[in-house]
Design an enzyme around this catalytic site. Structure first.
Site, PDB file in Angstrom:
ATOM      1  CB  ALA A  75      -0.934   0.005   1.206  1.00 38.58           C
ATOM      2  CB  SER A 203      -1.924  -3.558   2.300  1.00 35.22           C
ATOM      3  OG  SER A 203      -0.942  -4.323   2.972  1.00 35.22           O
ATOM      4  CB  ALA A 204      -1.173  -8.903   0.511  1.00 36.65           C
ATOM      5  CB  CYS A 328       5.269   3.302   9.972  1.00 35.97           C
ATOM      6  SG  CYS A 328       3.967   4.544  10.055  1.00 35.97           S
TER       7      CYS A 328
END
Length: 388
Positions: A75, A203-204, A328
């Site tokens: 993403a 996103s996976a 993050c």
């Protein structure tokens, strides 16, 4: 050593065993390991078929044309491609972009980069519940606005934005709308045949798939034009060059297929776990919920606790794996910029915990979390003399 209970699903999810099995079949000589771009032999044909099947699975979850799915490394790259790609292609039309103060760093840092290139960014302030009011979007649009970029579900609070209302405004003004849906795809219904969204990042690894793979939805009608950010062999219709990682894409496709099949049931099960968690804190004083009390994603609960130090609280919670906010930003001790933008008191923001659960979480996990959290709060809130 006994591992702590994992309650940080918003940071990443474990790969579903069915996903891992599908990926393993694309790695070795006796599987479909070929390069999907190798169109002169069977190995390449088999890999290409798997890739296109996965593209269809991703498209089916959000109800769009498979040709509108562009593979990326995640993403973050999808956000960069959408924001910088629109800015590069439409710079002659305008250089104004609208975002918000509570976006993921992949969006905010892309916007900061563009500011250095002469673009002007308007950062909207969220409501107290963390959502962005559509009226604020309408007020911020100017004649030179080319893009609005807002997330669907906030990764720290679970707050949900009204994409239909925001999209109606951007369409009326002929402005493109990009949505980061990393935290909502597979958790909330998304119908891009109906929603007026032009670009959507996926996103996976937030949906029980592998890390390192994602996708960007790029609408074909009305057609969205982008400037490519990665150049090479002209893969993905020239929008994103690079050899396609068959095993990663197969994993993402399988993960999205499972999410589509289980979404409704999983939503209700997570809602029960959320209610269990909040009910278990009913007898505890000095805490508050950050975000939407009833309308957010049920698997993300952000709580602030009065009278405790945030770092001490996290370090003391040894039986459960939780976070203070976005993964993050976990290396910083600063209070969450998301909570500060929502107007949360700095002390309460500094002590905030994000507890997030998912497919493999159980009622026992929530009981363990409550027991550990309540015991830790009681200990940390004791006067210094009592702790000595």
């Amino acid at each position: 050593m006994q591992l702590p209970v994992y309650l940080d699903y918003a940071a990443t999810t474990p790969v579903d065993p069915l996903v891992a099995d599908a990926m393993a079949k694309c790695l070795t000589l006796d599987g479909q390991f070929g390069n999907p771009a190798s169109r002169s032999h069977l190995y390449g044909w088999q890999a290409e078929e798997l890739v296109e099947n996965a593209r269809r699975d991703v498209a089916d979850l959000i109800n769009c044309d498979p040709r509108e799915i562009v593979w990326t490394s995640g993403a973050t790259e999808a956000d960069n491609l959408a924001i910088k790609g629109v800015a590069g292609f439409h710079a002659t039309k305008g250089r104004h972009i609208i975002s918000s103060r509570v976006e993921h760093k992949a969006v905010l840092d892309s916007c900061h980069f563009l500011e250095q290139k002469g673009f002007e960014i308007t950062y909207l302030t969220p409501e107290a519940d963390g959502s962005i009011a559509p009226a604020r979007v309408a007020e911020a649009i100017r004649d030179d606005t080319i893009l609005v970029t807002l997330m669907h579900v906030n990764n720290e609070t679970g707050s949900v934005n009204d994409l239909a209302a925001i999209g109606a405004i951007t369409r009326e003004h002929n402005v493109l709308l990009h949505v980061d849906a990393a935290q909502s795809a597979g958790k909330l219904p998304i119908d891009l045949a109906e929603l007026p969204v032009d670009l959507m990042s996926l996103s996976a690894h937030k949906v029980y798939g592998p890390k390192g793979v994602g996708a960007l939805f790029v609408r074909r009608d009305p057609r969205v034009e982008l400037t490519a950010q990665i150049h090479g062999g002209g893969h993905e219709r020239g929008m994103r060059s690079g050899t396609l990682p068959t095993h990663q894409l197969v994993g993402m496709g399988q993960a999205f297929r499972l999410a589509r099949a289980q979404m409704s049931e999983e939503y209700q099960r997570l809602l029960v776990l959320r209610e269990q968690l909040l009910a278990g804190l009913a007898g505890v004083s000095g805490w508050q919920l950050h975000g939407q009390s009833g309308g957010g994603v049920p698997g993300i609960v952000n709580l602030g606790f009065a009278g405790v130090d945030g770092e001490s609280l996290l370090l003391a919670l040894r039986q459960i794996a939780v976070s203070s906010g976005s993964a993050c930003m976990s290396a910083t001790l600063e209070p969450s910029y998301v909570l500060k933008a929502m107007g949360v008191d700095e002390d309460m923001a500094q002590s905030a915990l994000r507890i997030s659960f998912g497919r493999f979480s159980t009622r026992q996990d929530i009981d363990t979390a409550l027991e550990n959290l309540i015991r830790t709060l009681q200990h940390l809130r004791q006067p210094a003399r009592a702790q000595a």
